[in-house]
Design a protein around this motif. Sequence first.
Motif, PDB file in Angstrom:
ATOM      1  N   ILE A  89      40.224  39.670  40.858  1.00 12.93           N
ATOM      2  CA  ILE A  89      40.497  38.288  41.570  1.00 12.93           C
ATOM      3  C   ILE A  89      39.039  38.064  41.172  1.00 12.93           C
ATOM      4  CG2 ILE A  89      41.085  36.911  43.249  1.00 12.93           C
ATOM      5  CD1 ILE A  89      43.031  38.724  43.799  1.00 12.93           C
ATOM      6  N   ASN A  90      37.922  38.660  41.962  1.00 12.15           N
ATOM      7  CA  ASN A  90      36.500  38.072  41.860  1.00 12.15           C
ATOM      8  C   ASN A  90      35.992  37.790  40.925  1.00 12.15           C
ATOM      9  OD1 ASN A  90      35.531  37.566  44.680  1.00 12.15           O
ATOM     10  ND2 ASN A  90      34.937  39.489  44.676  1.00 12.15           N
ATOM     11  N   LYS A  93      38.400  34.297  39.809  1.00  6.91           N
ATOM     12  CA  LYS A  93      37.881  32.819  40.413  1.00  6.91           C
ATOM     13  C   LYS A  93      36.943  32.331  40.197  1.00  6.91           C
ATOM     14  CE  LYS A  93      37.596  33.802  45.379  1.00  6.91           C
ATOM     15  NZ  LYS A  93      37.068  34.001  46.237  1.00  6.91           N
ATOM     16  N   LEU A  97      36.748  28.759  38.463  1.00 13.25           N
ATOM     17  CA  LEU A  97      35.996  27.857  38.462  1.00 13.25           C
ATOM     18  C   LEU A  97      35.167  26.740  37.472  1.00 13.25           C
ATOM     19  CD1 LEU A  97      34.397  25.821  41.585  1.00 13.25           C
ATOM     20  CD2 LEU A  97      32.876  27.573  41.096  1.00 13.25           C
ATOM     21  N   GLY A 219      42.456  28.178  41.075  1.00 16.71           N
ATOM     22  CA  GLY A 219      41.444  28.671  42.650  1.00 16.71           C
ATOM     23  C   GLY A 219      41.876  28.788  43.512  1.00 16.71           C
ATOM     24  N   LEU A 222      43.921  31.702  43.927  1.00 12.67           N
ATOM     25  CA  LEU A 222      43.366  32.852  44.141  1.00 12.67           C
ATOM     26  C   LEU A 222      42.252  33.194  45.035  1.00 12.67           C
ATOM     27  CD1 LEU A 222      41.957  32.072  40.044  1.00 12.67           C
ATOM     28  CD2 LEU A 222      43.343  34.494  41.312  1.00 12.67           C
ATOM     29  N   ASP A 223      41.961  31.931  45.712  1.00 15.65           N
ATOM     30  CA  ASP A 223      41.231  32.439  47.193  1.00 15.65           C
ATOM     31  C   ASP A 223      42.432  32.603  48.384  1.00 15.65           C
ATOM     32  OD1 ASP A 223      39.158  31.792  46.524  1.00 15.65           O
ATOM     33  OD2 ASP A 223      38.935  29.473  46.501  1.00 15.65           O
ATOM     34  N   PHE A 226      43.021  36.345  47.944  1.00 15.31           N
ATOM     35  CA  PHE A 226      41.938  37.131  47.824  1.00 15.31           C
ATOM     36  C   PHE A 226      41.350  38.055  49.346  1.00 15.31           C
ATOM     37  CE2 PHE A 226      37.339  37.904  48.786  1.00 15.31           C
ATOM     38  CZ  PHE A 226      36.757  38.450  48.240  1.00 15.31           C
TER      39      PHE A 226
END
Length: 305
Positions: A89-90, A93, A97, A219, A222-223, A226
């Motif tokens: 996921i990082n 992200k 972005l 994004g 995803l945040d 996460f």
Amino acid sequence: MALSVNTNVGAMAALQSLTATNRSLETTQSRITTGLNVASTKDDSAKFTVAQTLRGDLGKLSAVTSSLNNAKSVTDTAIAGAEQVSDLINQMKAKALEASDAGLDQDSRDAIAKDLTALKEQVNTIIDGSDFNGTNILKNDPADATNDQIVSALQSIASGSSALTVSNQGYTSLSETALGDATNTGTLTWVKTGGNDIDLSDSSGGGGDTGAQKATDFGAALDTFFSKVQDSLSTLGAASRKIEGQLSFNSKLTDVVTSGIGNLVDADLAKESAKLQALQVQQQLGVQALSIANQAPQTILSLFR
């Protein structure tokens, strides 16, 4: 004392003494052979009964330990999967972005979308593969929660003790909410209608989302994904530590019970060895004494010469 060939009192006394010595010798040899001072209820009923009860507790503790070890393996497998999902996921992200830059050309954004699609597929593969012995607490059924697997383990032999449980983490649902269905969806603006590929191209028609806006929305999703994965990792980590603590306690308790059984029934082999030496000497002396006593009637013959 009268001399008689019918009754040899000395021989009878010697025989009784030798028989007692042989019985003691047999008992000592049995203790040395088995290592037990109380090998059966005939030796000491009270101690044998208590020891048998404690042996039963040892069997129960073994079952509890086995159950906890299985739960730990399932939980640790889930932790490994969740950590990998968090890493992926990082990566997603960072790419989302990058794709949200309005000055990025469409070809570059499409290339990023392909990378994101590959990472999405990897996330779903890890969720499906975080399985140990048929149990997967990351994967769930969004349509029917009754199908979701959990971890349940024994944690004590005490009567009425509760089970140790780890709930299903529902990563399948989290993935679908953030990334779209693994097979087919058209509900999310960044997922192609009728497919599972991530789409960061400009929408057709006036007022449609731009590729940059889709990337921004993606994004944000995803945040959220996460954040929930991080909460899940905390839950799984706490559960794993709890299982490890219970395993440590059960190990110590097993040692204490085993020691208690030994204190009740184990033989002192140093003491029994010394006793064996003494009894063997007594046995030899008893045989000699019986031999002498058996010769006593022979003296009567000298009276008739």
